[in-house]
Design an enzyme around this catalytic site. Structure first.
Site, PDB file in Angstrom:
ATOM      1  N   GLU A  32      23.994  19.571  69.250  1.00  0.00           N
ATOM      2  CA  GLU A  32      23.748  20.732  70.098  1.00  0.00           C
ATOM      3  C   GLU A  32      22.823  20.355  71.249  1.00  0.00           C
ATOM      4  O   GLU A  32      21.822  19.666  71.059  1.00  0.00           O
ATOM      5  CB  GLU A  32      23.123  21.856  69.276  1.00  0.00           C
ATOM      6  CG  GLU A  32      22.869  23.133  70.096  1.00  0.00           C
ATOM      7  CD  GLU A  32      22.441  24.295  69.221  1.00  0.00           C
ATOM      8  OE1 GLU A  32      23.235  24.676  68.328  1.00  0.00           O
ATOM      9  OE2 GLU A  32      21.323  24.797  69.413  1.00  0.00           O
ATOM     10  N   TYR A  64      23.089  29.081  74.861  1.00  0.00           N
ATOM     11  CA  TYR A  64      23.153  30.201  75.794  1.00  0.00           C
ATOM     12  C   TYR A  64      21.792  30.873  75.739  1.00  0.00           C
ATOM     13  O   TYR A  64      21.360  31.316  74.668  1.00  0.00           O
ATOM     14  CB  TYR A  64      24.242  31.152  75.278  1.00  0.00           C
ATOM     15  CG  TYR A  64      24.851  32.124  76.254  1.00  0.00           C
ATOM     16  CD1 TYR A  64      25.668  31.685  77.283  1.00  0.00           C
ATOM     17  CD2 TYR A  64      24.668  33.493  76.081  1.00  0.00           C
ATOM     18  CE1 TYR A  64      26.292  32.595  78.128  1.00  0.00           C
ATOM     19  CE2 TYR A  64      25.285  34.409  76.923  1.00  0.00           C
ATOM     20  CZ  TYR A  64      26.096  33.949  77.948  1.00  0.00           C
ATOM     21  OH  TYR A  64      26.716  34.845  78.772  1.00  0.00           O
ATOM     22  N   ALA A  66      18.392  33.271  75.984  1.00  0.00           N
ATOM     23  CA  ALA A  66      18.146  34.645  75.558  1.00  0.00           C
ATOM     24  C   ALA A  66      18.560  35.620  76.649  1.00  0.00           C
ATOM     25  O   ALA A  66      18.247  35.430  77.826  1.00  0.00           O
ATOM     26  CB  ALA A  66      16.673  34.838  75.216  1.00  0.00           C
ATOM     27  N   ASP A 124      19.556  36.693  71.038  1.00  0.00           N
ATOM     28  CA  ASP A 124      18.183  37.201  71.069  1.00  0.00           C
ATOM     29  C   ASP A 124      17.940  37.990  72.344  1.00  0.00           C
ATOM     30  O   ASP A 124      18.483  37.661  73.404  1.00  0.00           O
ATOM     31  CB  ASP A 124      17.189  36.044  71.010  1.00  0.00           C
ATOM     32  CG  ASP A 124      17.302  35.262  69.707  1.00  0.00           C
ATOM     33  OD1 ASP A 124      17.475  35.908  68.659  1.00  0.00           O
ATOM     34  OD2 ASP A 124      17.226  34.014  69.748  1.00  0.00           O
ATOM     35  N   HIS A 166      17.632  35.783  57.767  1.00  0.00           N
ATOM     36  CA  HIS A 166      17.320  36.218  59.134  1.00  0.00           C
ATOM     37  C   HIS A 166      16.114  37.158  59.104  1.00  0.00           C
ATOM     38  O   HIS A 166      16.017  38.027  58.228  1.00  0.00           O
ATOM     39  CB  HIS A 166      18.531  36.938  59.730  1.00  0.00           C
ATOM     40  CG  HIS A 166      18.419  37.179  61.202  1.00  0.00           C
ATOM     41  ND1 HIS A 166      17.634  38.180  61.734  1.00  0.00           N
ATOM     42  CD2 HIS A 166      18.996  36.540  62.259  1.00  0.00           C
ATOM     43  CE1 HIS A 166      17.728  38.155  63.049  1.00  0.00           C
ATOM     44  NE2 HIS A 166      18.541  37.169  63.391  1.00  0.00           N
ATOM     45  N   LYS A 182      31.229  38.123  59.369  1.00  0.00           N
ATOM     46  CA  LYS A 182      31.568  37.254  60.507  1.00  0.00           C
ATOM     47  C   LYS A 182      32.733  36.332  60.162  1.00  0.00           C
ATOM     48  O   LYS A 182      33.644  36.119  60.981  1.00  0.00           O
ATOM     49  CB  LYS A 182      30.332  36.444  60.929  1.00  0.00           C
ATOM     50  CG  LYS A 182      29.229  37.294  61.535  1.00  0.00           C
ATOM     51  CD  LYS A 182      28.070  36.480  62.075  1.00  0.00           C
ATOM     52  CE  LYS A 182      27.151  35.969  61.009  1.00  0.00           C
ATOM     53  NZ  LYS A 182      25.910  35.359  61.573  1.00  0.00           N
ATOM     54  N   GLN A 193      20.638  27.833  60.652  1.00  0.00           N
ATOM     55  CA  GLN A 193      19.366  27.624  61.318  1.00  0.00           C
ATOM     56  C   GLN A 193      18.721  26.389  60.676  1.00  0.00           C
ATOM     57  O   GLN A 193      19.037  26.035  59.539  1.00  0.00           O
ATOM     58  CB  GLN A 193      18.477  28.857  61.121  1.00  0.00           C
ATOM     59  CG  GLN A 193      17.117  28.792  61.762  1.00  0.00           C
ATOM     60  CD  GLN A 193      17.199  28.581  63.257  1.00  0.00           C
ATOM     61  OE1 GLN A 193      17.188  27.440  63.708  1.00  0.00           O
ATOM     62  NE2 GLN A 193      17.302  29.659  64.019  1.00  0.00           N
ATOM     63  N   ARG A 289      17.747  15.095  73.510  1.00  0.00           N
ATOM     64  CA  ARG A 289      17.314  13.711  73.345  1.00  0.00           C
ATOM     65  C   ARG A 289      18.186  13.062  72.277  1.00  0.00           C
ATOM     66  O   ARG A 289      18.483  13.661  71.246  1.00  0.00           O
ATOM     67  CB  ARG A 289      15.850  13.638  72.915  1.00  0.00           C
ATOM     68  CG  ARG A 289      14.892  14.412  73.773  1.00  0.00           C
ATOM     69  CD  ARG A 289      14.701  13.817  75.157  1.00  0.00           C
ATOM     70  NE  ARG A 289      14.235  12.447  75.112  1.00  0.00           N
ATOM     71  CZ  ARG A 289      13.742  11.810  76.185  1.00  0.00           C
ATOM     72  NH1 ARG A 289      13.676  12.431  77.354  1.00  0.00           N
ATOM     73  NH2 ARG A 289      13.340  10.561  76.086  1.00  0.00           N
TER      74      ARG A 289
END
Length: 313
Positions: A32, A64, A66, A124, A166, A182, A193, A289
């Site tokens: 990512e 993407y 917040a 978010d 969450h 979902k 996460q 990185r």
């Protein structure tokens, strides 16, 4: 008489082989990135993509911001990856501050650019401390977003999962119910996460399976390059940082090279434990990185594919 080393109790208990000696490289990885803000950051991002591409990732995703704050930069970065590299590119897309028509337009643009994979998230709010509020003409949840995207194009869709629940969920069980919604809406897999306890992942995976979730759940791995930043993000998303981990980073604020070695060691050990528990796909939060993620992949047995590197050059 002094006993030999092999007669010492501690030595007898120590394993002869390295933790990574027998890892065959049979795992898959994904990475990512976030869209760069400056030319220098863009150069760093593309150096990282070039470094990681020969490892043959299943896909790379681009975040993407917040409130949709990086919409254009995300689209430009994903489109360039799709256009200029052999890697499958996945675009993050959220419900925040966007109508269903606006999201449809973005999805159509991605499809036209050759992007076939969306990471669909509720998202978010643009300011910390605010709660998500759906627009009347928008999607109210990630499950609704997944269903809407599936009506537009046959996207491959990944969604988020939370091994430590969450922060806004009423309970761990309700959080898993939301994940199931979902997946039932058409998502292909869940990416978690980040976490720092393999047991947290295994407990979550078992609980999800018991609730009827049979889709792939991919652990999200964050090699810690910036301790203060990690503490802040962990606080926002409800991730626990074990006390021993805090102690390992003590005194390293001004020693970046030593900090990198400690970070790689911690993350690699966790990946090895996950591998032993049957995990064969790892998703790395690279923070743009390459070094830490590349080192961990190497320890897991992954080696560069020469043809991939040549095509990405």
């Amino acid at each position: 008489m002094t006993r030999s080393l092999h007669q010492q109790p501690d030595a007898r208990r120590a394993p002869d082989a390295s933790l990574f000696a027998d890892l065959s490289g049979d795992c898959a990885v994904s990475f990512e990135f976030f869209p760069p803000k400056t030319e220098k950051m863009e150069a760093t991002l593309w150096d990282s993509i070039q470094t990681l591409s020969p490892l043959g990732p299943r896909f790379v995703s681009v975040t993407y911001g917040a409130g949709g704050s990086t919409r254009e930069r995300t689209h430009a970065t994903v489109s360039r990856i799709a256009r200029e590299t052999p890697i499958a590119a996945a675009a993050h897309l959220t419900c925040v501050d966007a109508s269903r028509d606006e999201i449809a337009q973005i999805a159509h643009e991605y499809w036209a650019a050759g992007v076939r994979h969306i990471v669909a998230l509720r998202g978010d709010p643009p300011e910390e401390g605010m709660r998500f509020a759906a627009r009347e003409d928008g999607y109210a949840s990630a499950a609704d977003l997944v269903a809407g995207l599936k009506r537009l194009h046959p996207f491959e869709i990944s969604v988020a999962a939370y091994p430590e629940t969450h922060p806004e969920a009423l309970s761990a069980a309700s959080d898993i119910d939301n994940l199931k919604r979902k997946l039932d809406a058409g998502a292909n897999r869940a990416i978690t996460q980040f976490f720092f306890s393999p047991d947290a992942f295994f407990r979550f995976r078992d609980a999800a399976a018991a609730a009827g979730v049979d889709a792939e759940i991919v652990p999200g791995i964050l090699p810690v390059s910036n301790v203060a930043q990690t503490r802040r993000i962990a606080g926002l998303c409800g991730t626990s940082i074990p006390p021993w981990m805090d102690r390992l980073f003590e005194g390293l604020d001004d020693r970046p090279a030593a900090r990198q070695l400690v970070a790689a060691t911690i993350a690699a050990e966790m990946c090895q434990k996950l591998y032993t528990g049957g995990v064969r796909h790892f998703h790395f939060y690279t923070l743009n990185r390459a070094e830490l993620s590349y080192a961990i992949c190497h320890l897991l047995g992954l080696r560069p594919n020469a043809s991939e590197g040549e095509r990405a050059a």
